[in-house]
Design an enzyme around this catalytic site. Structure first.
Site: not given
Ligand code: GLN
Length: 486
Positions: A79, A178, A154
């Protein structure tokens, strides 16, 4: 079997024995990426020349050294919020456009020492804020199962790269879901270890008390293999745990000895009917194997999203203050220093990131701190205690990973709250610091459904063991047809 269909474990054992050369493997992976990537868009950066060089270096090692490499020749995608010296690290933000880190993240150097070959950096929501990868400043990533739909986020690029069989395994980061949510949407396995198990050194911080790196893979064994390599104490990360890593037993699960909790609070509002139906099927299959499935109560779950969206933006607002146009990446012009800061941040950050910075700054400001941030931290303690109580009675907790299936582009991007709600089942694990894994449980209407397994702090050994047992009970339905091959 084609090389791109092989698991990381198979590739590594063949490369160790010289039944397959790392170079040959990389050549086929590069060819596969060339064919499939244009229709998926999983990668922000590819460095296939460097990957070929690394592969050749592995082939040229003396056999005694090569035979000791747990990931010999395994192609891995990372990532784009983890620092790499050989490629840019942008966190999918314009503010880090072209930024090349002066060092490798601990996870990246551990992968390389284990013989893995880093093929590229994957797309993501900007600074890991989002659930669809639509918040990337650079490109859309398409769900390989239905290219009109999001891959989740994400870590959407990592999940899509694995589902599209461009790499067997990838790294993601999980602050509120994410790794697990995109794994669920793309039909792959996604594992978030206990907080502190995997070093965050070189991970661009979003919310430091919640962030954790973990693998996305096509099965639990590969996820465990990557976890085994990246986990373990790192003096460069102050929150790194000094504990032995617990690895899953190789034996079969004897379900009659497994107690599974299903939270009564997970499943009320907003749960898609097909996901609810699949959960019921999963439960009955587990029961038919002799597992005892009982209801558990996690009464503070209803406050989890609210607490998360105070804690995470608060920490983000502080972490992101370093992006000021001076130290990294993008710089806008301005009449004086202050104007330069303002223009850089106004132009460099996307809308969602600005929203989080505003929320977080407000929550931390004098007069509001006690009402918001402190309250959220107290709820966090209560959520952790809910889990402690539940794990006194069960070995593992089972939930759907997400309340819904992969949604269409644009469906939620205009409504932040809707987007936030796709994390209802995942954020609690980050708030409590516990390990959690999403495993595929077949398709519904052609889209993957994921089941989430939660374990107690440091409970990786039994969590991975049970998840692998479930994988055998619910075999994969195959992979999406891409790249012109059946
Ligand atoms: N979707 C969640 C957020 O927007 C989690 C994001 C993540 O785990 N990096 O914060």
């Amino acid at each position: 079997m084609r090389i791109y269909e092989m698991t990381a474990g198979d590739i590594a054992s063949k490369v160790r024995r010289k039944d397959l050369s790392a170079t040959e493997c990389m050549e086929e992976i590069a060819e596969r990426i060339g064919r499939v990537e244009p229709s998926v868009g999983a990668f922000l950066h590819l460095n296939l020349d460097e990957a070929m060089r690394q592969a050749r270096a592995i082939d040229n090692l003396p056999s005694g050294e090569r035979e000791r490499l747990p990931l010999a020749g395994v192609p891995v995608a990372v990532k784009d919020n983890m620092a790499t010296q050989s490629m840019p690290t942008t966190a999918a933000s314009k503010i880090l456009e072209g930024f090349v880190a002066p060092y490798d993240a601990t996870v990246v150097s551990r992968l390389q020492h284990a013989g893995a070959v880093i093929v590229g950096k994957t797309n993501m929501d900007e600074f890991a804020m989002g659930s669809s990868t639509e918040h990337s400043a650079y490109q859309l990533t398409r769900n390989p199962w239905d290219r009109d739909r999001v891959p989740g986020g994400s870590s959407g690029g990592s999940a899509a790269a694995v589902a599209a069989q461009m790499v067997p395994v990838a790294l993601g980061s999980d602050t509120g879901g994410s790794i697990r949510q995109p794994a669920s949407y793309c039909g792959v396995t996604g594992f978030k270890p206990t907080y502190g198990r995997v070093s965050r050194y070189g991970l661009i911080a979003f919310a430091s008390s919640l962030d954790q790196i973990g693998p996305l893979a096509r099965n639990v064994d590969d996820a465990s293999l990557i976890y085994e390599v990246i986990a373990g104490y790192d003096p460069l990360d102050a929150s790194s745990l000094r504990v032995e890593k617990a690895l899953p037993k190789a034996t079969d699960v004897s379900w009659a000895n497994v107690r599974i909790g299903v939270p009564k609070q997970y499943g009320s509002s907003g749960l898609d009917a097909s996901v609810q139906a699949r959960l019921a099927e999963v439960i009955s299959r587990l029961e038919s194997q002799g597992a005892s499935v009982v209801e558990v109560s996690l009464p503070h779950t209803e406050y989890a999203i609210a607490a998360y969206y105070l804690v995470a933006p608060a920490e983000a607002s502080s972490n992101l203050s370093r992006f000021d146009g001076v130290r990294y990446g993008y710089r806008a012009s301005g009449a004086d220093l202050l104007e330069m800061y303002e223009n850089t941040r106004a132009q460099g950050f996307g809308e969602e990131v600005k929203r989080r910075i505003l929320l977080g700054t407000h929550a931390l400001s004098a007069g509001y701190y006690d009402a918001y941030y402190l309250k959220a931290q107290k709820i966090r303690t209560l959520i952790r205690q809910d889990f402690e109580q539940a794990f006194a009675a069960v070995d593992v907790i089972l939930t759907p990973t997400t309340p819904d299936l992969a949604f269409r582009f644009g469906e939620k991007s205009q409504d932040p709250l809707q987007m936030y709600l796709s994390d209802v089942y995942t954020v609690t694990a980050n708030l409590a610091g516990i390990p959690a894994i999403s495993t595929p449980a077949g398709l519904a209407g052609g889209l993957p459904v994921g089941m989430q397994w939660l374990g107690p702090i440091m409970g990786e050994e039994s969590l991975l063991h049970i998840a692998r047992g479930f994988e055998k009970l619910w075999p994969s339905e195959g992979w999406p047809a891409l790249g012109g091959e059946a």
